[in-house]
Design a protein around this motif. Structure first.
Motif, PDB file in Angstrom:
ATOM      1  N   GLU A 178     -25.843  33.269 -53.478  1.00  0.00           N
ATOM      2  CA  GLU A 178     -26.034  34.712 -53.311  1.00  0.00           C
ATOM      3  C   GLU A 178     -27.035  35.039 -52.208  1.00  0.00           C
ATOM      4  O   GLU A 178     -27.361  36.208 -51.994  1.00  0.00           O
ATOM      5  CB  GLU A 178     -26.500  35.323 -54.635  1.00  0.00           C
ATOM      6  N   THR A 179     -27.538  34.014 -51.511  1.00  0.00           N
ATOM      7  CA  THR A 179     -28.524  34.220 -50.451  1.00  0.00           C
ATOM      8  C   THR A 179     -27.942  33.764 -49.117  1.00  0.00           C
ATOM      9  O   THR A 179     -26.823  33.264 -49.051  1.00  0.00           O
ATOM     10  CB  THR A 179     -29.816  33.415 -50.720  1.00  0.00           C
ATOM     11  N   THR A 180     -28.745  33.914 -48.078  1.00  0.00           N
ATOM     12  CA  THR A 180     -28.340  33.418 -46.752  1.00  0.00           C
ATOM     13  C   THR A 180     -28.832  31.997 -46.509  1.00  0.00           C
ATOM     14  O   THR A 180     -28.602  31.446 -45.437  1.00  0.00           O
ATOM     15  CB  THR A 180     -28.888  34.341 -45.647  1.00  0.00           C
ATOM     16  N   HIS A 181     -29.503  31.407 -47.498  1.00  0.00           N
ATOM     17  CA  HIS A 181     -30.015  30.050 -47.336  1.00  0.00           C
ATOM     18  C   HIS A 181     -28.893  29.026 -47.498  1.00  0.00           C
ATOM     19  O   HIS A 181     -27.906  29.263 -48.177  1.00  0.00           O
ATOM     20  CB  HIS A 181     -31.137  29.770 -48.336  1.00  0.00           C
ATOM     21  N   THR A 182     -29.104  27.885 -46.859  1.00  0.00           N
ATOM     22  CA  THR A 182     -28.094  26.823 -46.872  1.00  0.00           C
ATOM     23  C   THR A 182     -28.514  25.699 -47.813  1.00  0.00           C
ATOM     24  O   THR A 182     -29.664  25.639 -48.270  1.00  0.00           O
ATOM     25  CB  THR A 182     -27.937  26.226 -45.463  1.00  0.00           C
ATOM     26  N   VAL A 183     -27.588  24.800 -48.046  1.00  0.00           N
ATOM     27  CA  VAL A 183     -27.888  23.606 -48.827  1.00  0.00           C
ATOM     28  C   VAL A 183     -28.984  22.798 -48.115  1.00  0.00           C
ATOM     29  O   VAL A 183     -29.848  22.202 -48.768  1.00  0.00           O
ATOM     30  CB  VAL A 183     -26.612  22.764 -49.052  1.00  0.00           C
TER      31      VAL A 183
ATOM     32  N   ASP B 229     -31.444  24.060 -46.394  1.00  0.00           N
ATOM     33  CA  ASP B 229     -32.705  24.729 -46.724  1.00  0.00           C
ATOM     34  C   ASP B 229     -33.198  24.264 -48.097  1.00  0.00           C
ATOM     35  O   ASP B 229     -34.394  23.989 -48.284  1.00  0.00           O
ATOM     36  CB  ASP B 229     -32.541  26.255 -46.744  1.00  0.00           C
ATOM     37  N   LEU B 230     -32.273  24.193 -49.041  1.00  0.00           N
ATOM     38  CA  LEU B 230     -32.630  23.753 -50.388  1.00  0.00           C
ATOM     39  C   LEU B 230     -33.104  22.306 -50.359  1.00  0.00           C
ATOM     40  O   LEU B 230     -34.083  21.949 -51.025  1.00  0.00           O
ATOM     41  CB  LEU B 230     -31.437  23.921 -51.334  1.00  0.00           C
ATOM     42  N   ALA B 231     -32.436  21.460 -49.573  1.00  0.00           N
ATOM     43  CA  ALA B 231     -32.844  20.053 -49.458  1.00  0.00           C
ATOM     44  C   ALA B 231     -34.265  19.952 -48.909  1.00  0.00           C
ATOM     45  O   ALA B 231     -35.060  19.111 -49.370  1.00  0.00           O
ATOM     46  CB  ALA B 231     -31.865  19.290 -48.574  1.00  0.00           C
ATOM     47  N   THR B 232     -34.609  20.797 -47.950  1.00  0.00           N
ATOM     48  CA  THR B 232     -35.971  20.801 -47.404  1.00  0.00           C
ATOM     49  C   THR B 232     -36.964  21.220 -48.483  1.00  0.00           C
ATOM     50  O   THR B 232     -38.028  20.599 -48.628  1.00  0.00           O
ATOM     51  CB  THR B 232     -36.064  21.741 -46.183  1.00  0.00           C
ATOM     52  N   ALA B 233     -36.639  22.257 -49.239  1.00  0.00           N
ATOM     53  CA  ALA B 233     -37.533  22.716 -50.309  1.00  0.00           C
ATOM     54  C   ALA B 233     -37.743  21.602 -51.342  1.00  0.00           C
ATOM     55  O   ALA B 233     -38.875  21.365 -51.791  1.00  0.00           O
ATOM     56  CB  ALA B 233     -36.968  23.970 -50.972  1.00  0.00           C
ATOM     57  N   VAL B 234     -36.680  20.920 -51.704  1.00  0.00           N
ATOM     58  CA  VAL B 234     -36.788  19.817 -52.669  1.00  0.00           C
ATOM     59  C   VAL B 234     -37.666  18.699 -52.107  1.00  0.00           C
ATOM     60  O   VAL B 234     -38.529  18.158 -52.804  1.00  0.00           O
ATOM     61  CB  VAL B 234     -35.388  19.280 -53.058  1.00  0.00           C
TER      62      VAL B 234
ATOM     63  N   VAL C 263     -29.215  27.157 -60.180  1.00  0.00           N
ATOM     64  CA  VAL C 263     -29.851  27.284 -58.864  1.00  0.00           C
ATOM     65  C   VAL C 263     -28.781  27.389 -57.781  1.00  0.00           C
ATOM     66  O   VAL C 263     -28.896  28.206 -56.860  1.00  0.00           O
ATOM     67  CB  VAL C 263     -30.818  26.111 -58.595  1.00  0.00           C
ATOM     68  N   ALA C 264     -27.728  26.592 -57.888  1.00  0.00           N
ATOM     69  CA  ALA C 264     -26.645  26.646 -56.899  1.00  0.00           C
ATOM     70  C   ALA C 264     -26.006  28.032 -56.872  1.00  0.00           C
ATOM     71  O   ALA C 264     -25.691  28.562 -55.799  1.00  0.00           O
ATOM     72  CB  ALA C 264     -25.603  25.573 -57.193  1.00  0.00           C
TER      73      ALA C 264
END
Length: 143
Positions: free
Chosen positions: A114-119, A121-126, A108-109
């Motif tokens: 490879e995207t414009t999303h940040t860590v 953003d990922l923390a929010t999704a989690v 996943v990392a």
């Protein structure tokens, strides 16, 4: 404008696709779902495991046998019913599950990079996924 129903549908679809993509990238051991179920739900009998995994009891019996052969689970007497057994994770099973989860996180990392999303953003999704899974519906059951 998307509704919460539309977005919920997309979330489930894309989460499932992400899981399948990670599984394709890594040759995951058979039965890793069962290790995860035991981690989530605790020690269970074979029938309860089969129900949780939505497979037949004979299929789950074979999976448990294979996992026991690998040293990842053990069966021990059910304290509530001396005629039954329950399946439990071993330390080696927990270590294998941790290894699989680390590899999944690495996959996943790599995709995130490879995207414009940040860590963040990922923390929010989690956080959203965790909250959705932790929140019981009105009947008291989880998703």
């Amino acid at each position: 404008m998307s509704t919460s129903v539309d977005l919920g549908s997309q979330l489930v679809t894309h989460a499932a696709r992400l899981v399948r993509a990670v599984r394709r990238r890594h040759d995951l051991p058979a039965g890793v779902r069962v290790l995860s179920l035991l981690d989530e739900l605790g020690d269970l009998g074979v029938t309860a495991l089969a129900r949780a995994d939505r497979c037949s009891q004979p299929t789950m019996s074979a999976t448990v046998r294979d996992l026991a052969d690998d040293g990842w689970v053990v069966k021990h007497p059910d304290p509530a019913d001396a005629r039954a057994t329950v399946v439990a994770l071993t330390p080696a099973g927990r270590a294998e599950l941790g290894r699989v989860r680390r590899r999944s996180g690495e996959a996943v990392a790599a995709r995130l990079a490879e995207t414009t999303h940040t860590v963040e953003d990922l923390a929010t999704a989690v956080a959203v996924l965790r909250d959705l899974l932790d929140h019981s519906d009105p009947e008291g059951s989880h998703l």
